[in-house]
Design an enzyme around this catalytic site. Structure first.
Site, PDB file in Angstrom:
ATOM      1  N   ARG A 143      14.462   0.482  -3.848  1.00 14.98           N
ATOM      2  CA  ARG A 143      13.560   0.092  -3.243  1.00 14.98           C
ATOM      3  C   ARG A 143      12.558   1.004  -2.479  1.00 14.98           C
ATOM      4  O   ARG A 143      13.315   1.434  -2.004  1.00 14.98           O
ATOM      5  CB  ARG A 143      13.794  -0.884  -1.743  1.00 14.98           C
ATOM      6  CG  ARG A 143      12.041  -1.753  -1.660  1.00 14.98           C
ATOM      7  CD  ARG A 143      11.766  -1.385  -0.364  1.00 14.98           C
ATOM      8  NE  ARG A 143      11.076  -1.734  -0.150  1.00 14.98           N
ATOM      9  CZ  ARG A 143      10.397  -1.637   1.320  1.00 14.98           C
ATOM     10  NH1 ARG A 143      10.209  -0.703   1.823  1.00 14.98           N
ATOM     11  NH2 ARG A 143       9.469  -2.544   1.651  1.00 14.98           N
ATOM     12  N   THR A 145       9.701   3.023   0.192  1.00 18.86           N
ATOM     13  CA  THR A 145       8.946   2.683   0.797  1.00 18.86           C
ATOM     14  C   THR A 145       7.846   2.245   0.193  1.00 18.86           C
ATOM     15  O   THR A 145       7.156   2.378  -0.410  1.00 18.86           O
ATOM     16  CB  THR A 145       8.386   3.980   1.631  1.00 18.86           C
ATOM     17  OG1 THR A 145       9.478   5.056   1.303  1.00 18.86           O
ATOM     18  CG2 THR A 145       7.777   3.971   2.446  1.00 18.86           C
ATOM     19  N   GLU A 146       7.392   1.014   1.233  1.00 17.26           N
ATOM     20  CA  GLU A 146       6.415  -0.152   1.376  1.00 17.26           C
ATOM     21  C   GLU A 146       6.239  -0.337  -0.476  1.00 17.26           C
ATOM     22  O   GLU A 146       5.145  -0.342  -0.645  1.00 17.26           O
ATOM     23  CB  GLU A 146       5.444   0.483   2.202  1.00 17.26           C
ATOM     24  CG  GLU A 146       5.337   1.953   3.581  1.00 17.26           C
ATOM     25  CD  GLU A 146       5.690   0.342   3.732  1.00 17.26           C
ATOM     26  OE1 GLU A 146       5.129  -0.738   3.604  1.00 17.26           O
ATOM     27  OE2 GLU A 146       5.804   0.325   5.154  1.00 17.26           O
ATOM     28  N   LEU A 147       7.156  -0.408  -0.968  1.00 16.52           N
ATOM     29  CA  LEU A 147       7.410  -0.961  -2.519  1.00 16.52           C
ATOM     30  C   LEU A 147       6.078   0.294  -3.323  1.00 16.52           C
ATOM     31  O   LEU A 147       5.657  -0.322  -4.426  1.00 16.52           O
ATOM     32  CB  LEU A 147       6.697  -2.222  -3.239  1.00 16.52           C
ATOM     33  CG  LEU A 147       7.482  -3.027  -2.081  1.00 16.52           C
ATOM     34  CD1 LEU A 147       7.166  -4.590  -3.132  1.00 16.52           C
ATOM     35  CD2 LEU A 147       9.369  -3.141  -2.821  1.00 16.52           C
ATOM     36  N   TRP A 300       2.873  -2.652  -1.693  1.00 21.03           N
ATOM     37  CA  TRP A 300       2.627  -3.525  -1.062  1.00 21.03           C
ATOM     38  C   TRP A 300       1.639  -4.300   0.418  1.00 21.03           C
ATOM     39  O   TRP A 300       1.911  -4.916   0.727  1.00 21.03           O
ATOM     40  CB  TRP A 300       4.314  -4.855  -0.863  1.00 21.03           C
ATOM     41  CG  TRP A 300       4.891  -4.165  -0.070  1.00 21.03           C
ATOM     42  CD1 TRP A 300       4.244  -3.115   1.296  1.00 21.03           C
ATOM     43  CD2 TRP A 300       6.296  -4.985   1.085  1.00 21.03           C
ATOM     44  NE1 TRP A 300       5.396  -3.699   2.410  1.00 21.03           N
ATOM     45  CE2 TRP A 300       6.459  -4.191   2.113  1.00 21.03           C
ATOM     46  CE3 TRP A 300       6.376  -5.806   0.224  1.00 21.03           C
ATOM     47  CZ2 TRP A 300       7.829  -4.162   2.826  1.00 21.03           C
ATOM     48  CZ3 TRP A 300       8.008  -5.972   1.025  1.00 21.03           C
ATOM     49  CH2 TRP A 300       8.569  -5.736   2.558  1.00 21.03           C
TER      50      TRP A 300
END
Length: 411
Positions: A143, A145-147, A300
């Site tokens: 995953r 950072t922050e998608l 995201w």
């Protein structure tokens, strides 16, 4: 049968203290120790500890049918170790159940994937080592950072050996397609992608306590009926959110813990055709239905689902470029103390605090923000960075002098 994939992001940045121009050259401790301790212990008390205990109980009650996934940043684990070691112990308990998966990400919750492929890989390597040390796990899913995602970033992640990656189910990328399926990276199709269903995720993360919302109050039974409904077609429903949703963003008195307590039973009720699975289990269970084409970077964050939350104005871009201009010097010095400071200065939150997007997303940008304005955040960060640059140059000069001295003695 539809799969519900619950994923929680755990992150707390190291916050910088108020660092003025006159501190430069005198004070090289950049962190606000009191604030960092206070926030970590508050979030541990209100979110991490009660929620971890609840998840453990739900796993046992449902005999392993309730499953979920996490990622915990390296700097969050550092703070837990120092200020709230019982939180790390509770995550170890969850890991031991075999029903909780931990994902890899960047160690310092950085924007390295936007700056340097080499630094990105190094940050992930550091995070993997921390997960092994603290929780005894070796992740196979990732995953960012922050998608933050693009075709190129996905290909770099696949190159690191990961089989699955999370991304945002952004409408401008998906078009008419649904986020409720597994997709493949456009460059390396071996990498499977799980895309966040942002509407259903945000119903819990943001709208749960909003009394003006036409679906308030949200009960577990109502929510499970949405997941099971034919109006939510697909194979895997990805509910990705900040873990601090529980007890912090949505306080205990909103009923968020009661909702979560009732959710597994409601989802797993006979006739719903629903099951829980971890990220990797979900990706293995279903074949990709299509390749996801994402030439431009998405995330995201905010309504735009792009990276302007961190690199959307001149202040942010100047700070970011100045920071990464030091990359070669830091590598050349090879000093663990400087490496450490360089690492926590990369944390995306520092740039997020400099955002000037104070419209519909203002509340999100102001959450846990220690600064009065974006300009204050910028000045404070640049003061710290300036002192770091001065000390870095001094240390490099001393290293060169020392090397020359050794060389002269050999002759």
């Amino acid at each position: 049968m539809k799969t519900v994939c619950l994923y929680f992001q755990v992150h707390q940045p190291w916050r910088l203290k108020k660092y003025r121009f006159f501190n430069m050259g005198v004070d090289h401790n950049y962190l606000d120790d009191m604030q960092n301790r206070s926030i970590m212990q508050k979030v541990a008390r209100q979110c991490y500890l009660p929620m971890n205990a609840l998840l453990l109980k739900l796993i046992k009650e449902n005999k392993g049918r309730f499953r979920c996934s996490f990622s915990i940043t390296g700097i969050a684990m550092e703070q837990m170790r120092v200020y709230a070691p019982e939180v790390l112990d509770s995550f170890k308990e969850l890991s031991a159940t075999g029903c909780v998966e931990f994902l890899a990400e960047t160690y310092s919750h950085s924007l390295a994937s936007l700056a340097s492929k080499e630094d990105f890989a190094q940050q992930v390597k550091l995070h993997m080592a921390a997960l092994k040390k603290e929780l005894g796990v070796k992740p196979t899913a990732f995953r960012n950072t922050e998608l933050i995602y693009s075709d190129e970033i996905g290909a770099a992640v696949a190159e690191m050996g990961f089989r699955t990656m999370l991304a945002e189910g952004a409408k401008h990328v998906l078009g008419w397609k649904s986020p409720n399926f597994v997709y493949a990276n456009a460059i390396d199709q071996k990498l499977r992608l799980l895309l966040r269903n942002y509407k259903l995720s945000d119903d819990i993360a943001f709208r749960f306590s909003n009394r003006g919302w036409d679906q308030w109050p949200l009960t577990a039974e109502k929510y499970a009926s949405w997941l099971a409904s034919d109006e939510t077609p697909g194979e895997v429903i990805n509910l990705f959110m900040d873990y601090e949703t529980f007890g912090e963003h949505q306080h205990a008195d909103t009923g968020i813990f009661d909702f979560m307590k009732a959710l597994p039973k409601a989802v797993l009720a006979k006739g719903n055709g629903l099951e829980f699975a971890t990220v990797s289990e979900s990706a293995r269970k279903y074949q990709p239905v299509a390749v996801l084409h994402c030439p431009h970077t998405m995330s995201w964050a905010d309504e735009e689902r792009d990276v302007t939350a961190w690199l959307g104005n001149e202040l942010q871009n100047e700070a970011f470029s100045k920071l990464y201009s030091l990359k070669e010097k830091v590598a050349q010095l090879g000093n663990p103390d400087f490496d450490y400071v360089w690492s926590f200065l990369q944390t995306s939150d520092h740039f997020y605090y400099m955002a000037t997007k104070w419209l519909s997303d203002g509340d999100v940008h102001s959450y846990f923000n220690p600064y009065d304005s974006a300009y204050d955040a910028f000045i404070n960060y640049m003061n710290v960075l300036s002192d770091f640059m001065i000390e870095l140059d001094k240390a490099l000069e001393a290293k060169v002098v020392k090397a020359l001295g050794r060389s002269a003695r050999r002759k």
